[in-house]
Write a protein that holds these residues in place. Structure first.
Motif, PDB file in Angstrom:
ATOM      1  N   HIS A   1      -1.267 -66.082 -63.763  1.00 15.04           N
ATOM      2  CA  HIS A   1      -1.791 -67.429 -63.521  1.00 15.04           C
ATOM      3  C   HIS A   1      -0.643 -68.399 -63.217  1.00 15.04           C
ATOM      4  O   HIS A   1      -0.729 -69.201 -62.273  1.00 15.04           O
ATOM      5  CB  HIS A   1      -2.572 -67.893 -64.749  1.00 15.04           C
ATOM      6  N   THR A   2       0.431 -68.302 -63.988  1.00 12.97           N
ATOM      7  CA  THR A   2       1.576 -69.197 -63.800  1.00 12.97           C
ATOM      8  C   THR A   2       2.253 -68.945 -62.459  1.00 12.97           C
ATOM      9  O   THR A   2       2.640 -69.890 -61.756  1.00 12.97           O
ATOM     10  CB  THR A   2       2.581 -69.023 -64.953  1.00 12.97           C
ATOM     11  N   PHE A   3       2.386 -67.690 -62.091  1.00 11.32           N
ATOM     12  CA  PHE A   3       2.927 -67.336 -60.768  1.00 11.32           C
ATOM     13  C   PHE A   3       2.121 -68.018 -59.668  1.00 11.32           C
ATOM     14  O   PHE A   3       2.677 -68.598 -58.717  1.00 11.32           O
ATOM     15  CB  PHE A   3       2.927 -65.809 -60.612  1.00 11.32           C
ATOM     16  N   SER A   4       0.783 -67.990 -59.798  1.00 10.73           N
ATOM     17  CA  SER A   4      -0.060 -68.594 -58.762  1.00 10.73           C
ATOM     18  C   SER A   4       0.128 -70.103 -58.701  1.00 10.73           C
ATOM     19  O   SER A   4       0.113 -70.695 -57.615  1.00 10.73           O
ATOM     20  CB  SER A   4      -1.530 -68.248 -59.010  1.00 10.73           C
TER      21      SER A   4
ATOM     22  N   LEU B   1      -7.048 -55.338 -62.105  1.00 12.46           N
ATOM     23  CA  LEU B   1      -6.315 -56.604 -62.069  1.00 12.46           C
ATOM     24  C   LEU B   1      -5.621 -56.795 -60.729  1.00 12.46           C
ATOM     25  O   LEU B   1      -5.657 -57.883 -60.142  1.00 12.46           O
ATOM     26  CB  LEU B   1      -5.295 -56.640 -63.211  1.00 12.46           C
ATOM     27  N   ALA B   2      -4.994 -55.729 -60.213  1.00 10.32           N
ATOM     28  CA  ALA B   2      -4.326 -55.816 -58.914  1.00 10.32           C
ATOM     29  C   ALA B   2      -5.322 -56.136 -57.802  1.00 10.32           C
ATOM     30  O   ALA B   2      -5.034 -56.936 -56.902  1.00 10.32           O
ATOM     31  CB  ALA B   2      -3.597 -54.505 -58.613  1.00 10.32           C
ATOM     32  N   HIS B   3      -6.510 -55.528 -57.877  1.00  7.89           N
ATOM     33  CA  HIS B   3      -7.525 -55.768 -56.850  1.00  7.89           C
ATOM     34  C   HIS B   3      -7.997 -57.224 -56.876  1.00  7.89           C
ATOM     35  O   HIS B   3      -8.110 -57.867 -55.820  1.00  7.89           O
ATOM     36  CB  HIS B   3      -8.714 -54.826 -57.060  1.00  7.89           C
ATOM     37  N   LEU B   4      -8.262 -57.740 -58.071  1.00  6.43           N
ATOM     38  CA  LEU B   4      -8.765 -59.111 -58.177  1.00  6.43           C
ATOM     39  C   LEU B   4      -7.674 -60.162 -57.973  1.00  6.43           C
ATOM     40  O   LEU B   4      -7.986 -61.345 -57.830  1.00  6.43           O
ATOM     41  CB  LEU B   4      -9.445 -59.312 -59.533  1.00  6.43           C
TER      42      LEU B   4
ATOM     43  N   GLY C   1      -9.000 -60.838 -53.629  1.00  4.00           N
ATOM     44  CA  GLY C   1      -9.190 -61.696 -54.785  1.00  4.00           C
ATOM     45  C   GLY C   1      -8.452 -63.006 -54.632  1.00  4.00           C
ATOM     46  O   GLY C   1      -8.602 -63.716 -53.631  1.00  4.00           O
ATOM     47  N   MET C   2      -7.598 -63.330 -55.624  1.00  3.84           N
ATOM     48  CA  MET C   2      -6.954 -64.635 -55.695  1.00  3.84           C
ATOM     49  C   MET C   2      -6.117 -64.976 -54.461  1.00  3.84           C
ATOM     50  O   MET C   2      -6.225 -66.077 -53.911  1.00  3.84           O
ATOM     51  CB  MET C   2      -6.081 -64.722 -56.948  1.00  3.84           C
ATOM     52  N   ILE C   3      -5.285 -64.049 -54.028  1.00  2.89           N
ATOM     53  CA  ILE C   3      -4.433 -64.315 -52.864  1.00  2.89           C
ATOM     54  C   ILE C   3      -5.282 -64.551 -51.619  1.00  2.89           C
ATOM     55  O   ILE C   3      -4.990 -65.441 -50.800  1.00  2.89           O
ATOM     56  CB  ILE C   3      -3.444 -63.153 -52.624  1.00  2.89           C
ATOM     57  N   GLY C   4      -6.352 -63.777 -51.476  1.00  8.13           N
ATOM     58  CA  GLY C   4      -7.258 -63.986 -50.342  1.00  8.13           C
ATOM     59  C   GLY C   4      -7.894 -65.357 -50.367  1.00  8.13           C
ATOM     60  O   GLY C   4      -8.034 -66.023 -49.328  1.00  8.13           O
ATOM     61  N   GLY C   5      -8.272 -65.805 -51.557  1.00  7.63           N
ATOM     62  CA  GLY C   5      -8.859 -67.136 -51.690  1.00  7.63           C
ATOM     63  C   GLY C   5      -7.869 -68.233 -51.381  1.00  7.63           C
ATOM     64  O   GLY C   5      -8.201 -69.226 -50.713  1.00  7.63           O
TER      65      GLY C   5
ATOM     66  N   HIS D   1     -12.788 -66.601 -54.997  1.00 10.81           N
ATOM     67  CA  HIS D   1     -11.593 -65.766 -54.884  1.00 10.81           C
ATOM     68  C   HIS D   1     -10.356 -66.407 -55.492  1.00 10.81           C
ATOM     69  O   HIS D   1      -9.604 -65.755 -56.220  1.00 10.81           O
ATOM     70  CB  HIS D   1     -11.360 -65.386 -53.421  1.00 10.81           C
ATOM     71  N   LYS D   2     -10.131 -67.678 -55.242  1.00 15.08           N
ATOM     72  CA  LYS D   2      -8.868 -68.270 -55.713  1.00 15.08           C
ATOM     73  C   LYS D   2      -8.883 -68.625 -57.194  1.00 15.08           C
ATOM     74  O   LYS D   2      -7.827 -68.720 -57.820  1.00 15.08           O
ATOM     75  CB  LYS D   2      -8.484 -69.496 -54.878  1.00 15.08           C
ATOM     76  N   THR D   3     -10.066 -68.804 -57.789  1.00 11.93           N
ATOM     77  CA  THR D   3     -10.147 -69.204 -59.194  1.00 11.93           C
ATOM     78  C   THR D   3     -10.958 -68.230 -60.039  1.00 11.93           C
ATOM     79  O   THR D   3     -10.483 -67.722 -61.046  1.00 11.93           O
ATOM     80  CB  THR D   3     -10.760 -70.613 -59.313  1.00 11.93           C
ATOM     81  N   ALA D   4     -12.196 -67.970 -59.628  1.00 11.01           N
ATOM     82  CA  ALA D   4     -13.081 -67.154 -60.456  1.00 11.01           C
ATOM     83  C   ALA D   4     -12.602 -65.724 -60.597  1.00 11.01           C
ATOM     84  O   ALA D   4     -12.830 -65.091 -61.634  1.00 11.01           O
ATOM     85  CB  ALA D   4     -14.495 -67.190 -59.886  1.00 11.01           C
ATOM     86  N   ALA D   5     -11.924 -65.192 -59.583  1.00 11.32           N
ATOM     87  CA  ALA D   5     -11.520 -63.783 -59.625  1.00 11.32           C
ATOM     88  C   ALA D   5     -10.582 -63.487 -60.793  1.00 11.32           C
ATOM     89  O   ALA D   5     -10.723 -62.467 -61.468  1.00 11.32           O
ATOM     90  CB  ALA D   5     -10.865 -63.384 -58.304  1.00 11.32           C
TER      91      ALA D   5
END
Length: 295
Positions: A85-88, A145-148, A153-157, A180-184
């Protein structure tokens, strides 16, 4: 039956307790500042200890306990989730993305340490997170976790969010971005905790549905808060979504319908939990907390 405000207070107290234990583990799991490269380790720790609700560690611990998980492996996962989360957040704040100067009332990583160090700190936290997950010994949890987190997942969002800035989009695209960017990652936190407790596939699907609902509600509430809160209340620049032309719920349907949708998602999340036979009280209170962050 307790009021939604009472439920929310229970969640706040729970998250505060988990945050204290989780942060002690962050300190243990992060590289010491005295180790080279010292400035990079300092930057990693600066962002990890910059505050926050610790929602994702709290959700993982809640499902782990709910399904009868035993042992300390959950704390490896809670550290990993907060590192991711912090990385994002570090990368989201960069000048080439959202160009934010403050996060949680403190200077963002690139303002404090410089852009290059911020990029490296985010990268290092992402990689270190998977080292922590590896120590859980659960390959399926790592894969999930890697998929989401990745392009599905997050990166796609995040990428879609960047591409849609300043453009006219419909609600389907906003839902895609928000999921994708938050809920995933919120969904991932819940599922990782459940996986480490050996929850059944049926129970995992219920938790997945709950996570999707509260994750989308969380981002809709954030959209609303960006409009109705002050910079001091947010700990970052208020009104930045409008200024940057972000694809948000209020920009498409307005504030009132955004509030209504958040409430609908809350009801959906509670309905999903009704199918579980275990004690779901903490997850119910967290759902209440998420939608009562805005009045």
């Amino acid at each position: 039956m307790q009021s939604i405000e009472s439920e929310a207070k229970i969640a706040q107290e729970y998250l505060a307790r988990i945050a204290k234990d989780a942060e002690a583990k962050f300190d243990e799991h992060l590289p010491p500042v005295k180790d080279r490269p010292c400035r990079l380790h300092e930057a990693m720790r600066y962002s990890m200890f910059a505050g926050g609700k610790r929602l994702r560690p709290g959700l993982a611990k809640a499902t782990f306990d709910m399904f009868g998980g035993k042992g300390d492996k959950i704390w490896l996962a809670t550290s990993a989730l907060e590192m991711l989360h912090t990385f994002s957040l570090i990368h989201d704040d960069l000048p080439c993305v959202d160009n934010d100067d403050y996060r949680r009332g403190k200077l963002t990583s690139h303002k404090k340490f410089g852009e290059a160090t911020a990029v490296m700190a985010g990268d290092a936290l992402c990689i270190h997170a998977f080292e922590m997950m590896g120590k859980t010994g659960n390959a399926k949890a790592i894969e999930l976790l890697a998929h989401l987190l990745g392009t599905y997942g997050m990166i796609g969002g995040e990428m879609t969010d960047i591409e849609c800035e300043g453009k006219t989009v419909d609600l389907e695209i906003v839902d895609y971005i928000h999921y994708h960017k938050t809920a995933a990652l919120i969904e991932a936190a819940l599922l990782v905790g459940a996986m480490l407790a050996d929850a059944s596939e049926k129970d995992m699907e219920i938790i997945r549905n709950y996570g999707r609902s509260i994750g989308l509600a969380f981002q809709i509430v954030d959209d609303i808060l960006d409009i109705v809160s002050t910079t001091e209340e947010l700990g970052k620049d208020a009104g930045s979504d409008i200024e940057k032309g972000k694809a948000t719920y209020p920009s498409i349907v307005g504030l009132e319908k955004s509030r209504e949708r958040a409430r609908e998602l809350y009801e959906e999340s509670i309905k999903a939990l009704d199918s579980l036979k275990c004690d779901t009280s903490i997850l119910r209170s967290i759902a209440a907390y998420i939608i009562t962050r805005v009045k």
